[in-house]
Scaffold this motif. Structure first.
Motif, PDB file in Angstrom:
ATOM      1  N   ALA A   1       0.655  -1.122  -0.073  1.00 57.15           N
ATOM      2  CA  ALA A   1      -0.099   0.105   0.011  1.00 57.15           C
ATOM      3  C   ALA A   1       0.896   1.245   0.059  1.00 57.15           C
ATOM      4  O   ALA A   1       1.329   1.666   1.038  1.00 57.15           O
ATOM      5  CB  ALA A   1      -0.939   0.219   1.086  1.00 57.15           C
ATOM      6  N   VAL A   2       0.933   1.652  -1.150  1.00 55.67           N
ATOM      7  CA  VAL A   2       1.806   3.082  -1.368  1.00 55.67           C
ATOM      8  C   VAL A   2       0.885   4.205  -1.664  1.00 55.67           C
ATOM      9  O   VAL A   2      -0.027   4.197  -2.653  1.00 55.67           O
ATOM     10  CB  VAL A   2       2.714   3.058  -2.401  1.00 55.67           C
ATOM     11  N   PRO A   3       0.864   5.334  -0.763  1.00 55.96           N
ATOM     12  CA  PRO A   3      -0.282   6.315  -0.833  1.00 55.96           C
ATOM     13  C   PRO A   3      -0.179   7.085  -2.277  1.00 55.96           C
ATOM     14  O   PRO A   3       0.809   7.382  -2.951  1.00 55.96           O
ATOM     15  CB  PRO A   3      -0.132   7.433   0.126  1.00 55.96           C
ATOM     16  N   GLY A   4      -1.598   7.225  -2.653  1.00 56.60           N
ATOM     17  CA  GLY A   4      -1.539   7.937  -4.157  1.00 56.60           C
ATOM     18  C   GLY A   4      -1.171   7.101  -5.227  1.00 56.60           C
ATOM     19  O   GLY A   4      -0.645   6.145  -5.069  1.00 56.60           O
ATOM     20  N   PRO A   5      -1.208   7.858  -6.362  1.00 57.55           N
ATOM     21  CA  PRO A   5      -0.590   7.184  -7.526  1.00 57.55           C
ATOM     22  C   PRO A   5       0.962   7.212  -7.746  1.00 57.55           C
ATOM     23  O   PRO A   5       1.420   7.857  -8.663  1.00 57.55           O
ATOM     24  CB  PRO A   5      -1.468   7.970  -8.698  1.00 57.55           C
ATOM     25  N   ALA A   6       1.624   6.875  -6.580  1.00 50.58           N
ATOM     26  CA  ALA A   6       2.930   7.097  -6.417  1.00 50.58           C
ATOM     27  C   ALA A   6       3.770   6.019  -6.444  1.00 50.58           C
ATOM     28  O   ALA A   6       5.124   5.897  -6.086  1.00 50.58           O
ATOM     29  CB  ALA A   6       3.254   7.735  -5.115  1.00 50.58           C
TER      30      ALA A   6
ATOM     31  N   GLY B   1      -2.848  14.087   2.499  1.00 52.32           N
ATOM     32  CA  GLY B   1      -3.495  12.851   2.307  1.00 52.32           C
ATOM     33  C   GLY B   1      -2.148  11.654   2.634  1.00 52.32           C
ATOM     34  O   GLY B   1      -1.352  11.767   3.155  1.00 52.32           O
ATOM     35  N   GLY B   2      -2.627  10.467   2.169  1.00 55.09           N
ATOM     36  CA  GLY B   2      -1.710   9.199   2.368  1.00 55.09           C
ATOM     37  C   GLY B   2      -1.766   8.741   3.968  1.00 55.09           C
ATOM     38  O   GLY B   2      -2.938   8.753   4.364  1.00 55.09           O
TER      39      GLY B   2
ATOM     40  N   ASP C   1       3.328   1.574  20.832  1.00 54.96           N
ATOM     41  CA  ASP C   1       2.860   1.054  19.800  1.00 54.96           C
ATOM     42  C   ASP C   1       2.918   1.928  18.714  1.00 54.96           C
ATOM     43  O   ASP C   1       2.946   3.076  18.735  1.00 54.96           O
ATOM     44  CB  ASP C   1       1.634   0.308  19.983  1.00 54.96           C
ATOM     45  N   TRP C   2       3.022   1.478  17.423  1.00 52.59           N
ATOM     46  CA  TRP C   2       2.731   2.306  16.291  1.00 52.59           C
ATOM     47  C   TRP C   2       1.425   2.305  15.717  1.00 52.59           C
ATOM     48  O   TRP C   2       0.507   1.283  16.010  1.00 52.59           O
ATOM     49  CB  TRP C   2       3.742   1.890  15.098  1.00 52.59           C
ATOM     50  N   ARG C   3       0.778   3.543  15.472  1.00 54.89           N
ATOM     51  CA  ARG C   3      -0.498   3.587  14.990  1.00 54.89           C
ATOM     52  C   ARG C   3      -0.440   4.242  13.811  1.00 54.89           C
ATOM     53  O   ARG C   3       0.039   5.381  13.530  1.00 54.89           O
ATOM     54  CB  ARG C   3      -1.540   4.452  15.986  1.00 54.89           C
ATOM     55  N   LEU C   4      -1.539   3.647  12.908  1.00 56.53           N
ATOM     56  CA  LEU C   4      -1.524   4.429  11.534  1.00 56.53           C
ATOM     57  C   LEU C   4      -2.929   5.064  11.233  1.00 56.53           C
ATOM     58  O   LEU C   4      -3.778   4.402  11.648  1.00 56.53           O
ATOM     59  CB  LEU C   4      -1.206   3.265  10.466  1.00 56.53           C
ATOM     60  N   TYR C   5      -2.851   5.986  10.565  1.00 53.64           N
ATOM     61  CA  TYR C   5      -4.360   6.618  10.213  1.00 53.64           C
ATOM     62  C   TYR C   5      -4.060   7.141   8.843  1.00 53.64           C
ATOM     63  O   TYR C   5      -3.147   7.795   8.370  1.00 53.64           O
ATOM     64  CB  TYR C   5      -4.835   7.542  11.071  1.00 53.64           C
ATOM     65  N   GLY C   6      -4.846   7.017   8.036  1.00 50.65           N
ATOM     66  CA  GLY C   6      -4.810   7.626   6.537  1.00 50.65           C
ATOM     67  C   GLY C   6      -5.732   6.661   5.746  1.00 50.65           C
ATOM     68  O   GLY C   6      -6.467   5.937   5.996  1.00 50.65           O
ATOM     69  N   GLN C   7      -5.431   7.301   4.411  1.00 54.49           N
ATOM     70  CA  GLN C   7      -6.202   6.176   3.152  1.00 54.49           C
ATOM     71  C   GLN C   7      -5.243   6.070   2.226  1.00 54.49           C
ATOM     72  O   GLN C   7      -4.381   6.738   1.858  1.00 54.49           O
ATOM     73  CB  GLN C   7      -7.501   7.087   2.792  1.00 54.49           C
ATOM     74  N   VAL C   8      -5.324   4.940   1.462  1.00 56.22           N
ATOM     75  CA  VAL C   8      -4.525   4.473   0.347  1.00 56.22           C
ATOM     76  C   VAL C   8      -5.329   4.153  -0.713  1.00 56.22           C
ATOM     77  O   VAL C   8      -6.135   3.272  -0.541  1.00 56.22           O
ATOM     78  CB  VAL C   8      -3.558   3.524   0.665  1.00 56.22           C
TER      79      VAL C   8
ATOM     80  N   VAL D   1       2.200  -1.208   4.408  1.00 54.99           N
ATOM     81  CA  VAL D   1       1.934   0.128   4.223  1.00 54.99           C
ATOM     82  C   VAL D   1       3.155   1.247   4.488  1.00 54.99           C
ATOM     83  O   VAL D   1       3.835   0.864   5.428  1.00 54.99           O
ATOM     84  CB  VAL D   1       0.718   0.378   5.332  1.00 54.99           C
ATOM     85  N   ALA D   2       3.205   1.616   3.611  1.00 59.08           N
ATOM     86  CA  ALA D   2       4.142   2.929   3.568  1.00 59.08           C
ATOM     87  C   ALA D   2       3.494   4.025   4.274  1.00 59.08           C
ATOM     88  O   ALA D   2       2.567   4.613   3.725  1.00 59.08           O
ATOM     89  CB  ALA D   2       4.605   3.335   2.014  1.00 59.08           C
ATOM     90  N   ALA D   3       4.179   4.453   5.275  1.00 61.08           N
ATOM     91  CA  ALA D   3       3.614   5.688   6.192  1.00 61.08           C
ATOM     92  C   ALA D   3       4.593   6.733   6.402  1.00 61.08           C
ATOM     93  O   ALA D   3       5.896   6.567   6.519  1.00 61.08           O
ATOM     94  CB  ALA D   3       3.036   5.030   7.213  1.00 61.08           C
ATOM     95  N   HIS D   4       4.109   8.096   6.591  1.00 62.94           N
ATOM     96  CA  HIS D   4       5.039   9.084   6.881  1.00 62.94           C
ATOM     97  C   HIS D   4       5.231   9.247   8.371  1.00 62.94           C
ATOM     98  O   HIS D   4       4.233   9.132   9.381  1.00 62.94           O
ATOM     99  CB  HIS D   4       4.300  10.431   6.400  1.00 62.94           C
ATOM    100  N   THR D   5       6.103   9.561   8.775  1.00 62.75           N
ATOM    101  CA  THR D   5       6.454   9.603  10.205  1.00 62.75           C
ATOM    102  C   THR D   5       7.528  10.543  10.631  1.00 62.75           C
ATOM    103  O   THR D   5       8.352  10.972   9.680  1.00 62.75           O
ATOM    104  CB  THR D   5       6.812   8.368  11.005  1.00 62.75           C
ATOM    105  N   GLY D   6       7.648  11.127  11.828  1.00 60.01           N
ATOM    106  CA  GLY D   6       8.563  11.996  12.364  1.00 60.01           C
ATOM    107  C   GLY D   6       8.451  13.594  12.065  1.00 60.01           C
ATOM    108  O   GLY D   6       9.330  14.293  12.424  1.00 60.01           O
TER     109      GLY D   6
END
Length: 415
Positions: A125-130, A152-153, A162-169, A183-188
């Motif tokens: 799962a890579v967000p967007g058409p990327a 987005g993403g 724990d790591w928690r994810l939120y968003g949409q792909v 899932v590729a996610a943005h952090t930091g």
């Protein structure tokens, strides 16, 4: 220079073609794509149990067959011929190599045997058409980010250890049905922003998935929503995932190129058979010189694309293999590893162009029935167009290949 396939490679292709001929004809294909999963689970089980296809390029210590990427690409040429809808691309080509490259010993031992056996399917799962950007197929992926927040993403954050994810792909291949999501996610935050990969069970609390309508129904896609979902980090936090994405990209392109060549060859075969039977003015349409010329051009394009795809597959297999004894003779086929490195994008561009040309001529030469839903010619054309949307377009693949080769590094073209 010996470019012949080995006996093992020939056997893989022959056995797979026979199985798909029996189990993935036009009626079975249409039934599968109309099912909720978008593929036939019984066919997937047969591919896994009889041929070991999901684990073909995985090491034996993790339950795989131990072949190289070359054999997987040749197998995908056969699945491309049949347009076989299956989790193979998402599971074995996109996801499993990342788990193998980045996962901890415990994660590999837990996940790879199940992926190799076909009992667990996976999706990247890579967000967007990327996806094509992340794989460095159309540009350098140094600026790739998984998004998050208003951009987005998917955003990742720590909460109670724990790591928690939120968003949409969106546009996730097999994202609606895969048992495991990578899932590729943005952090930091913004000052130290990074992209990391996380493992999420498909049925985890907070995961909402739905199948999306896709141009190419034989490549089912899903939308994945993550609503404060607990996730496990793949590998170590200090590891940079972008080089792993870039290394994966060339192999993915080589596999896709072989798959497109298989599809182009099959639609050409069907067109030649049709014009040999269809009569006009008391003689077969295929006897007209203009038709022969058009089909000859398609044939030359398909064969040239096959040469490029095989060269890329052998080169990618040689680079990825830890031992030169994989049995594919890459140096004999297309020179040194340095010469073939990052050639996958160029081969994919040529293969997609060949498939688009073969499918377009197939529709034209089939006449009024060629573009109808009832005939299979339109499925091949949609495969070409769909792959360009996901992994192209062709001109950008070629631009990237020229950039990597340093073709225009001096600011001018030299002859």
């Amino acid at each position: 220079m010996d470019t012949r396939l080995t006996a093992e490679q020939d056997e893989i292709r022959r056995t797979l073609r026979e199985l798909l001929h029996k189990r993935c004809g036009s009626p079975e294909l249409r039934t599968a794509v109309d099912s909720p999963a978008g593929h036939d689970p019984l066919l997937w089980s047969a591919l896994a149990d009889q041929l070991g296809l999901p684990g073909l390029a995985l090491p034996e210590r993790y339950g795989g067959v131990g072949c190289s990427l070359t054999e997987l690409a040749l197998a995908c040429e056969e699945t491309g011929r049949a347009l076989a809808p299956s989790p193979l691309l998402a599971t074995s080509v996109l996801t499993a190599p990342l788990v193998l490259a980045l996962g901890t010993d415990a994660q590999r031992a837990e996940l790879l045997p199940r992926l190799a056996a076909g009992t667990l399917t996976a999706a990247l799962a890579v967000p967007g058409p990327a996806l094509t950007t992340a794989l460095a197929l159309t540009c350098d992926n140094g600026t790739f980010a998984a998004g998050g927040g208003r951009a987005g993403g998917v955003q990742a954050r720590r909460a109670d250890g724990d790591w928690r994810l939120y968003g949409q792909v969106d546009q996730v291949l097999d994202g609606h049905s895969a048992g495991l999501l990578l899932v590729a996610a943005h952090t930091g935050g913004f000052a130290r922003s990074r992209t990391l990969l996380f493992l999420v069970a498909g049925d985890a609390p907070g995961v909402v998935r739905a199948r999306q309508t896709a141009l190419d129904a034989t490549r089912p896609q899903g939308r994945v929503q993550l609503r404060d979902v607990r996730a496990d980090l793949l590998g170590e936090e200090e590891v940079d995932v972008l080089p792993a994405f870039a290394a994966l990209g060339d192999g993915v392109a080589a596999v896709l190129a072989c798959e497109a060549v298989g599809a182009a060859e099959r639609v050409l075969e069907r067109t030649v058979a049709y014009v040999g039977q269809r009569e006009q003015f008391g003689r077969p349409v295929g006897s007209f010189q203009a038709v022969k010329h058009r089909l000859a051009d398609v044939y030359v394009g398909v064969q040239a694309a096959r040469s490029a795809a095989y060269c890329s597959a052998w080169g990618a297999g040689a680079i990825a293999s830890a031992s030169p004894s994989a049995g594919s003779s890459p140096s004999a086929a297309c020179g040194s590893g340095a010469q073939t490195e990052r050639s996958g994008g160029l081969a994919l561009a040529q293969a997609l162009e060949a498939l688009r040309g073969a499918a377009g001529e197939g529709i034209q030469l089939h006449g009024g029935i060629g573009f109808t839903w009832e005939h299979d010619a339109q499925l091949y054309f949609k495969r070409a167009a769909g792959d360009e949307l996901l992994f192209g377009p062709v001109h950008r693949l070629r631009d990237r290949a020229a950039e990597v080769a340093g073709l225009f590094a001096g600011g001018e073209v030299t002859v």
